[in-house]
Design a protein around this motif. Sequence first.
Motif, short mmCIF file in Angstrom:
data_model
loop_
_atom_site.label_atom_id
_atom_site.label_comp_id
_atom_site.label_asym_id
_atom_site.label_seq_id
_atom_site.Cartn_x
_atom_site.Cartn_y
_atom_site.Cartn_z
N THR A 23 50.25 -64.13 -72.38
CA THR A 23 49.29 -63.92 -73.44
C THR A 23 48.32 -62.82 -73.03
O THR A 23 47.69 -62.91 -71.99
CB THR A 23 48.48 -65.21 -73.70
OG1 THR A 23 49.41 -66.25 -73.96
CG2 THR A 23 47.53 -65.05 -74.86
N PRO A 24 48.19 -61.74 -73.81
CA PRO A 24 47.27 -60.70 -73.42
C PRO A 24 45.83 -61.19 -73.45
O PRO A 24 45.48 -62.06 -74.24
CB PRO A 24 47.50 -59.60 -74.46
CG PRO A 24 48.32 -60.19 -75.54
CD PRO A 24 48.90 -61.47 -75.04
N THR A 25 45.02 -60.65 -72.55
CA THR A 25 43.61 -61.03 -72.49
C THR A 25 42.75 -59.82 -72.78
O THR A 25 43.13 -58.70 -72.46
CB THR A 25 43.26 -61.59 -71.11
OG1 THR A 25 43.47 -60.56 -70.14
CG2 THR A 25 44.10 -62.80 -70.76
N ALA A 26 41.60 -60.05 -73.37
CA ALA A 26 40.71 -58.96 -73.73
C ALA A 26 39.76 -58.59 -72.61
O ALA A 26 39.08 -57.59 -72.68
CB ALA A 26 39.91 -59.34 -74.98
N SER A 27 39.71 -59.40 -71.54
CA SER A 27 38.71 -59.17 -70.51
C SER A 27 39.26 -58.45 -69.28
O SER A 27 38.62 -58.38 -68.27
CB SER A 27 38.11 -60.51 -70.08
OG SER A 27 39.13 -61.36 -69.60
N SER A 28 40.47 -57.94 -69.36
CA SER A 28 41.09 -57.28 -68.22
C SER A 28 40.60 -55.85 -68.11
O SER A 28 39.97 -55.37 -69.00
CB SER A 28 42.61 -57.34 -68.37
OG SER A 28 43.04 -58.66 -68.42
N HIS A 29 41.00 -55.10 -67.03
CA HIS A 29 40.14 -54.98 -65.88
C HIS A 29 40.13 -53.62 -65.21
O HIS A 29 39.10 -53.20 -64.84
CB HIS A 29 40.45 -56.07 -64.85
CG HIS A 29 40.43 -57.46 -65.42
ND1 HIS A 29 39.26 -58.13 -65.76
CD2 HIS A 29 41.43 -58.30 -65.74
CE1 HIS A 29 39.56 -59.33 -66.24
NE2 HIS A 29 40.87 -59.45 -66.23
N GLY A 30 41.27 -52.91 -64.91
CA GLY A 30 41.16 -51.65 -64.22
C GLY A 30 42.46 -50.88 -64.09
O GLY A 30 43.55 -51.45 -64.19
N TYR A 31 42.36 -49.57 -63.87
CA TYR A 31 43.50 -48.67 -63.73
C TYR A 31 43.05 -47.42 -62.99
O TYR A 31 41.86 -47.12 -62.91
CB TYR A 31 44.08 -48.28 -65.10
CG TYR A 31 43.07 -47.60 -65.99
CD1 TYR A 31 42.92 -46.21 -65.97
CD2 TYR A 31 42.24 -48.33 -66.83
CE1 TYR A 31 41.97 -45.58 -66.76
CE2 TYR A 31 41.30 -47.72 -67.62
CZ TYR A 31 41.16 -46.34 -67.59
OH TYR A 31 40.21 -45.73 -68.36
N THR A 32 44.02 -46.68 -62.45
CA THR A 32 43.70 -45.40 -61.82
C THR A 32 43.76 -44.29 -62.85
O THR A 32 44.62 -44.29 -63.73
CB THR A 32 44.67 -45.08 -60.66
OG1 THR A 32 46.00 -45.09 -61.15
CG2 THR A 32 44.53 -46.08 -59.52
N ASP A 33 42.83 -43.35 -62.72
CA ASP A 33 42.91 -42.15 -63.56
C ASP A 33 42.99 -40.88 -62.72
O ASP A 33 43.13 -39.79 -63.27
CB ASP A 33 41.79 -42.10 -64.59
CG ASP A 33 40.41 -41.92 -64.00
OD1 ASP A 33 40.25 -41.94 -62.76
OD2 ASP A 33 39.46 -41.75 -64.79
N THR A 34 42.93 -41.00 -61.38
CA THR A 34 43.12 -39.87 -60.49
C THR A 34 43.85 -40.36 -59.25
O THR A 34 43.26 -41.12 -58.49
CB THR A 34 41.78 -39.22 -60.08
OG1 THR A 34 41.02 -38.92 -61.24
CG2 THR A 34 42.01 -37.96 -59.28
N PRO A 35 45.12 -40.01 -59.02
CA PRO A 35 45.97 -39.26 -59.95
C PRO A 35 46.22 -40.09 -61.21
O PRO A 35 46.25 -41.31 -61.14
CB PRO A 35 47.26 -39.02 -59.16
CG PRO A 35 47.29 -40.10 -58.12
CD PRO A 35 45.86 -40.41 -57.81
N ILE A 36 46.39 -39.42 -62.30
CA ILE A 36 46.45 -40.12 -63.58
C ILE A 36 47.65 -41.08 -63.61
O ILE A 36 48.75 -40.74 -63.20
CB ILE A 36 46.48 -39.13 -64.76
CG1 ILE A 36 46.19 -39.84 -66.08
CG2 ILE A 36 47.78 -38.33 -64.78
CD1 ILE A 36 45.83 -38.92 -67.22
#
Length: 197
Positions: A23-36
């Motif tokens: 089930t997807p959650t709306a409170s999640s959380h992080g990702y890298t953008d460098t390197p993209i």
Amino acid sequence: MPKRAGVTALGLGLVAGATLLGTPTASSHGYTDTPISRQKLCANKTVSNCGQIQWEPQSAEGLKGFPAAGPADGRICAAGNAQFAELDDPRGGTWPATRVNSGQSYAFRWQFTANHSTTDFKYYVTRNGWDPTKPLTRAALDPQPFLTVAYNGARPAMTTVHQGAMPSGKTGRHMILAVWTVNDTPMAFYSCSDVQF
């Protein structure tokens, strides 16, 4: 543990449980953008046909313990979440790749929408000879991370940069897998970035 902290831990456990059930959650959380990362390329519309991840690039969350545990081979970039399967699609090796230099200093950057108590961040790279036209597997990665940043339970800033060296001895197209291990839940976040050395 203070009562409020217990309630927070319970809430995080419920979110983790919901994620395990798919089930997807709306409170999640992080990702890298460098390197993209692939999820950021989808979110900023550089890449199309991305499905649900384009609206929630921060949500590639799966079980922690990588590489001994965590998402199955071929499902690593999506953290084992079927609703984000587009991240595991190699697209014939045509994902846009960030140009990087082997052995040189680099600023690896994360963006967070919720910053959790953290065990560590680990960065893996594909082996020489990796086939970018196939989904990522453990066997395709060098067995040890080339960079580990310990947090010992601390919370990272909402934008966090880890200064480190790109792995040495790499040429051509590779993938960097960044794994953010949450300290107080059974979960981790996975972020795949295509790079060109």
